[in-house]
Design a protein around this motif. Structure first.
Motif, PDB file in Angstrom:
ATOM      1  N   ARG A 139       0.823  -1.203   0.000  1.00 48.79           N
ATOM      2  CA  ARG A 139       0.000   0.000   0.000  1.00 48.79           C
ATOM      3  C   ARG A 139       0.859   1.255   0.000  1.00 48.79           C
ATOM      4  O   ARG A 139       0.469   2.287  -0.572  1.00 48.79           O
ATOM      5  N   SER A 140       2.044   1.179   0.581  1.00 45.22           N
ATOM      6  CA  SER A 140       2.898   2.358   0.653  1.00 45.22           C
ATOM      7  C   SER A 140       3.534   2.693  -0.690  1.00 45.22           C
ATOM      8  O   SER A 140       4.123   3.762  -0.847  1.00 45.22           O
ATOM      9  N   SER A 141       3.415   1.792  -1.660  1.00 46.13           N
ATOM     10  CA  SER A 141       4.018   2.047  -2.968  1.00 46.13           C
ATOM     11  C   SER A 141       3.000   2.533  -3.992  1.00 46.13           C
ATOM     12  O   SER A 141       3.325   2.704  -5.162  1.00 46.13           O
ATOM     13  N   VAL A 142       1.778   2.786  -3.549  1.00 44.40           N
ATOM     14  CA  VAL A 142       0.710   3.177  -4.473  1.00 44.40           C
ATOM     15  C   VAL A 142       0.238   4.600  -4.188  1.00 44.40           C
ATOM     16  O   VAL A 142      -0.134   4.924  -3.064  1.00 44.40           O
ATOM     17  N   GLY A 143       0.256   5.450  -5.210  1.00 43.50           N
ATOM     18  CA  GLY A 143      -0.372   6.765  -5.110  1.00 43.50           C
ATOM     19  C   GLY A 143       0.406   7.842  -4.406  1.00 43.50           C
ATOM     20  O   GLY A 143      -0.084   8.961  -4.256  1.00 43.50           O
ATOM     21  N   ASN A 144       1.635   7.557  -3.958  1.00 43.07           N
ATOM     22  CA  ASN A 144       2.407   8.579  -3.264  1.00 43.07           C
ATOM     23  C   ASN A 144       2.987   9.600  -4.237  1.00 43.07           C
ATOM     24  O   ASN A 144       3.275   9.285  -5.395  1.00 43.07           O
ATOM     25  N   GLY A 145       3.174  10.815  -3.750  1.00 47.72           N
ATOM     26  CA  GLY A 145       3.771  11.857  -4.564  1.00 47.72           C
ATOM     27  C   GLY A 145       2.965  13.141  -4.518  1.00 47.72           C
ATOM     28  O   GLY A 145       1.926  13.224  -3.860  1.00 47.72           O
ATOM     29  N   THR A 146       3.451  14.134  -5.218  1.00 45.74           N
ATOM     30  CA  THR A 146       2.807  15.450  -5.251  1.00 45.74           C
ATOM     31  C   THR A 146       2.457  15.808  -6.688  1.00 45.74           C
ATOM     32  O   THR A 146       3.276  15.620  -7.594  1.00 45.74           O
ATOM     33  N   ILE A 147       1.252  16.331  -6.889  1.00 46.98           N
ATOM     34  CA  ILE A 147       0.824  16.844  -8.188  1.00 46.98           C
ATOM     35  C   ILE A 147       0.299  18.258  -7.976  1.00 46.98           C
ATOM     36  O   ILE A 147      -0.563  18.478  -7.121  1.00 46.98           O
ATOM     37  N   ILE A 148       0.843  19.196  -8.713  1.00 45.61           N
ATOM     38  CA  ILE A 148       0.417  20.597  -8.622  1.00 45.61           C
ATOM     39  C   ILE A 148      -0.122  21.014  -9.988  1.00 45.61           C
ATOM     40  O   ILE A 148       0.567  20.883 -11.005  1.00 45.61           O
ATOM     41  N   THR A 149      -1.361  21.483  -9.993  1.00 42.52           N
ATOM     42  CA  THR A 149      -2.054  21.812 -11.242  1.00 42.52           C
ATOM     43  C   THR A 149      -2.213  23.320 -11.394  1.00 42.52           C
ATOM     44  O   THR A 149      -2.537  24.013 -10.424  1.00 42.52           O
ATOM     45  N   GLY A 150      -1.958  23.801 -12.604  1.00 42.96           N
ATOM     46  CA  GLY A 150      -2.096  25.217 -12.890  1.00 42.96           C
ATOM     47  C   GLY A 150      -2.998  25.464 -14.085  1.00 42.96           C
ATOM     48  O   GLY A 150      -3.548  24.534 -14.681  1.00 42.96           O
ATOM     49  N   THR A 151      -3.133  26.715 -14.447  1.00 43.55           N
ATOM     50  CA  THR A 151      -4.006  27.082 -15.556  1.00 43.55           C
ATOM     51  C   THR A 151      -3.451  26.643 -16.909  1.00 43.55           C
ATOM     52  O   THR A 151      -4.205  26.493 -17.875  1.00 43.55           O
ATOM     53  N   ASP A 152      -2.127  26.425 -16.991  1.00 40.43           N
ATOM     54  CA  ASP A 152      -1.511  26.064 -18.268  1.00 40.43           C
ATOM     55  C   ASP A 152      -0.822  24.708 -18.237  1.00 40.43           C
ATOM     56  O   ASP A 152      -0.020  24.401 -19.126  1.00 40.43           O
ATOM     57  N   GLY A 153      -1.104  23.917 -17.223  1.00 42.74           N
ATOM     58  CA  GLY A 153      -0.465  22.610 -17.154  1.00 42.74           C
ATOM     59  C   GLY A 153      -0.385  22.083 -15.739  1.00 42.74           C
ATOM     60  O   GLY A 153      -1.086  22.566 -14.837  1.00 42.74           O
ATOM     61  N   TRP A 154       0.478  21.116 -15.556  1.00 38.64           N
ATOM     62  CA  TRP A 154       0.627  20.521 -14.227  1.00 38.64           C
ATOM     63  C   TRP A 154       2.021  19.910 -14.119  1.00 38.64           C
ATOM     64  O   TRP A 154       2.711  19.697 -15.119  1.00 38.64           O
ATOM     65  N   LEU A 155       2.416  19.662 -12.875  1.00 34.82           N
ATOM     66  CA  LEU A 155       3.669  18.940 -12.663  1.00 34.82           C
ATOM     67  C   LEU A 155       3.516  17.938 -11.535  1.00 34.82           C
ATOM     68  O   LEU A 155       2.677  18.107 -10.644  1.00 34.82           O
ATOM     69  N   SER A 156       4.318  16.907 -11.589  1.00 33.15           N
ATOM     70  CA  SER A 156       4.321  15.899 -10.532  1.00 33.15           C
ATOM     71  C   SER A 156       5.750  15.725 -10.032  1.00 33.15           C
ATOM     72  O   SER A 156       6.717  15.923 -10.781  1.00 33.15           O
ATOM     73  N   VAL A 157       5.857  15.363  -8.766  1.00 31.84           N
ATOM     74  CA  VAL A 157       7.160  15.088  -8.161  1.00 31.84           C
ATOM     75  C   VAL A 157       7.056  13.788  -7.384  1.00 31.84           C
ATOM     76  O   VAL A 157       6.164  13.611  -6.554  1.00 31.84           O
ATOM     77  N   SER A 158       7.970  12.875  -7.664  1.00 36.57           N
ATOM     78  CA  SER A 158       7.997  11.613  -6.933  1.00 36.57           C
ATOM     79  C   SER A 158       9.421  11.091  -6.901  1.00 36.57           C
ATOM     80  O   SER A 158      10.261  11.484  -7.715  1.00 36.57           O
ATOM     81  N   GLN A 159       9.672  10.222  -5.944  1.00 38.49           N
ATOM     82  CA  GLN A 159      11.015   9.653  -5.819  1.00 38.49           C
ATOM     83  C   GLN A 159      11.072   8.330  -6.568  1.00 38.49           C
ATOM     84  O   GLN A 159      10.163   7.505  -6.482  1.00 38.49           O
ATOM     85  N   THR A 160      12.144   8.133  -7.317  1.00 41.16           N
ATOM     86  CA  THR A 160      12.301   6.902  -8.082  1.00 41.16           C
ATOM     87  C   THR A 160      13.787   6.575  -8.175  1.00 41.16           C
ATOM     88  O   THR A 160      14.640   7.300  -7.654  1.00 41.16           O
ATOM     89  N   LYS A 161      14.098   5.479  -8.845  1.00 42.35           N
ATOM     90  CA  LYS A 161      15.496   5.077  -9.032  1.00 42.35           C
ATOM     91  C   LYS A 161      15.833   5.073 -10.521  1.00 42.35           C
ATOM     92  O   LYS A 161      15.008   4.688 -11.349  1.00 42.35           O
ATOM     93  N   VAL A 162      17.035   5.525 -10.835  1.00 46.30           N
ATOM     94  CA  VAL A 162      17.524   5.521 -12.211  1.00 46.30           C
ATOM     95  C   VAL A 162      18.926   4.928 -12.231  1.00 46.30           C
ATOM     96  O   VAL A 162      19.573   4.789 -11.185  1.00 46.30           O
ATOM     97  N   LYS A 163      19.386   4.591 -13.414  1.00 47.75           N
ATOM     98  CA  LYS A 163      20.722   4.031 -13.565  1.00 47.75           C
ATOM     99  C   LYS A 163      21.768   5.140 -13.473  1.00 47.75           C
ATOM    100  O   LYS A 163      21.660   6.178 -14.127  1.00 47.75           O
ATOM    101  N   ASP A 164      22.746   4.928 -12.620  1.00 47.03           N
ATOM    102  CA  ASP A 164      23.836   5.886 -12.466  1.00 47.03           C
ATOM    103  C   ASP A 164      24.835   5.675 -13.605  1.00 47.03           C
ATOM    104  O   ASP A 164      25.414   4.597 -13.739  1.00 47.03           O
ATOM    105  N   SER A 165      25.036   6.712 -14.421  1.00 45.44           N
ATOM    106  CA  SER A 165      25.913   6.583 -15.584  1.00 45.44           C
ATOM    107  C   SER A 165      27.374   6.385 -15.198  1.00 45.44           C
ATOM    108  O   SER A 165      28.179   5.911 -16.008  1.00 45.44           O
ATOM    109  N   VAL A 166      27.725   6.755 -13.977  1.00 52.78           N
ATOM    110  CA  VAL A 166      29.120   6.619 -13.531  1.00 52.78           C
ATOM    111  C   VAL A 166      29.383   5.242 -12.939  1.00 52.78           C
ATOM    112  O   VAL A 166      30.331   4.547 -13.321  1.00 52.78           O
ATOM    113  N   THR A 167      28.533   4.839 -11.989  1.00 57.06           N
ATOM    114  CA  THR A 167      28.760   3.565 -11.288  1.00 57.06           C
ATOM    115  C   THR A 167      28.077   2.379 -11.953  1.00 57.06           C
ATOM    116  O   THR A 167      28.458   1.231 -11.732  1.00 57.06           O
ATOM    117  N   GLY A 168      27.051   2.652 -12.751  1.00 58.14           N
ATOM    118  CA  GLY A 168      26.300   1.559 -13.363  1.00 58.14           C
ATOM    119  C   GLY A 168      25.219   0.996 -12.467  1.00 58.14           C
ATOM    120  O   GLY A 168      24.397   0.184 -12.886  1.00 58.14           O
TER     121      GLY A 168
END
Length: 381
Positions: free
Chosen positions: A264-293
């Protein structure tokens, strides 16, 4: 002011966050941070363990101070002229008195969030700092790493640059799963908290700080409900609120540590801010580090924007993605040392900002559905 490299710093408190966040932060900063010259904890065991970890990470052997020896207690540490600053990482209710004790000893102070266990004591603490110690050139900052996270700062900058137009509404949802085997729960002062909200205060100010950094105007009113759903997370473990901001926007802020399972803790978490010309979301995730791999944690900001033409026709939607590595502790440490030793103040760690974070949690705990004026609460009126 001396350069940071020629000064000494001490860590007061030897718990998990001192070991897992502040030591790595100092390690990353290297010569930009003062030398760690001392560590303090109530017990010799915990203080020695932190010193051992510091030697491994930093290559220095800080002196050990603890309450069991009057010749090596906190007063003796604070009397040292070669220690110019302290990082306070102690239980929430102990911090205010230690902050004042360190300031009285002439030390610059970086204290862990929250600024105080409640708004009233936070107001009193800030007032005493402003009246007695700020005028002497002493720097006190609150270590709220979410406020310093480059991902949240980037999101706030995008909004202020008008990329989604005027903010109209927002939502922030954080659901956590804490079981009784969690290393965070097993910390004695968290197991039986002597402060309002329990985990909601201790962890919740992270989420309120993130909103504070991103929204373009101050949050002014709140209405909500609090509840306890797992007895061992007393006094409360869940809040659901509606918040209004000064610019007329409003949104939902939900926070819980009572997820029934980890899924349950992995579903729906994060922030979404909506404006008159669009919206943005912010959430934590993991990506591949180009230096360490390997994988690295980032805050991902997704910006979607589209504007209408003179005839009211919606144009094509544009997408922008910003990934910022998770490094809030490193940033807040660097900011503090720059303020203390170079006179550079970027605004991070302002105790009044941290007080606003506590005010949102306190209001949510006490609202019971009635609107609370956050501005009045913070001003003490």
């Amino acid at each position: 002011m001396p350069a940071a490299s020629s000064t000494g710093v001490a860590i007061l408190g030897a718990g998990l966050f001192a070991k897992e966040a502040h030591l790595p932060g100092l390690e990353t900063l290297k010569g930009l941070a003062p030398t760690l010259k001392a560590v303090y904890s109530r017990s010799l065991k915990s203080s020695s363990e932190l010193a051992d970890e510091a030697k491994k990470r930093l290559g220095v052997a800080p002196d050990v101070y603890h309450d069991g020896d009057s010749s090596a207690n906190l007063d003796v540490l604070l009397a040292r002229s070669d220690i110019n600053s302290v990082i306070v990482v102690l239980p929430i209710t102990q911090q205010p008195s230690i902050i004042l004790k360190a300031l009285a000893a002439g030390k610059h102070v970086l204290s862990e969030k929250p600024v105080a266990p409640d708004v009233a004591s936070g107001i009193k603490l800030i007032a005493e700092y402003n009246a007695t110690y700020k005028t002497k050139g002493l720097v006190w900052r609150v270590a709220e790493n979410f406020e310093a996270e480059p991902g949240y700062i980037a999101a706030g900058r995008a909004i202020r640059d008008g990329k989604i137009g005027k903010v109209t509404f927002f939502s922030s949802r954080v659901v956590n799963y804490i079981d009784q085997d969690s290393k965070w729960y097993k910390t004695p002062w968290r197991t039986v908290p002597d402060y309002q909200g329990g985990f909601l205060l201790d962890g919740g100010v992270h989420s309120t700080a993130a909103l504070r950094v991103m929204l373009p105007s101050a949050m002014t009113h709140l209405s909500g409900f609090a509840s306890l759903n797992k007895d061992w997370l007393a006094p409360h473990d869940t809040i659901n609120t509606i918040i209004k901001a000064a610019d007329g926007s409003h949104g939902i802020f939900e926070l819980s540590f009572a997820a029934p399972s980890a899924s349950r803790s992995s579903v729906g978490n994060g922030t979404i801010i909506t404006g008159t010309d669009g919206w943005l979301s912010v959430s934590q995730t993991k990506v591949k580090d180009s230096v360490t791999g390997g994988d690295k944690s980032v805050f991902r900001v997704i910006i979607k924007s589209a504007k209408t033409d003179a005839h009211g026709k919606l144009g094509p939607e544009k997408e922008e993605i910003i990934d910022e590595a998770v490094r809030g502790v490193e940033v807040e440490l660097a900011s503090f040392f720059a303020a203390a030793f170079e006179g550079k103040d970027d605004g991070l760690g302002d105790p009044l900002g941290a007080l606003r974070d506590v005010a949102i949690i306190e209001a949510a705990l006490n609202s019971e559905g009635q609107p609370i004026n956050l501005e009045k609460l913070v001003s003490g009126s």
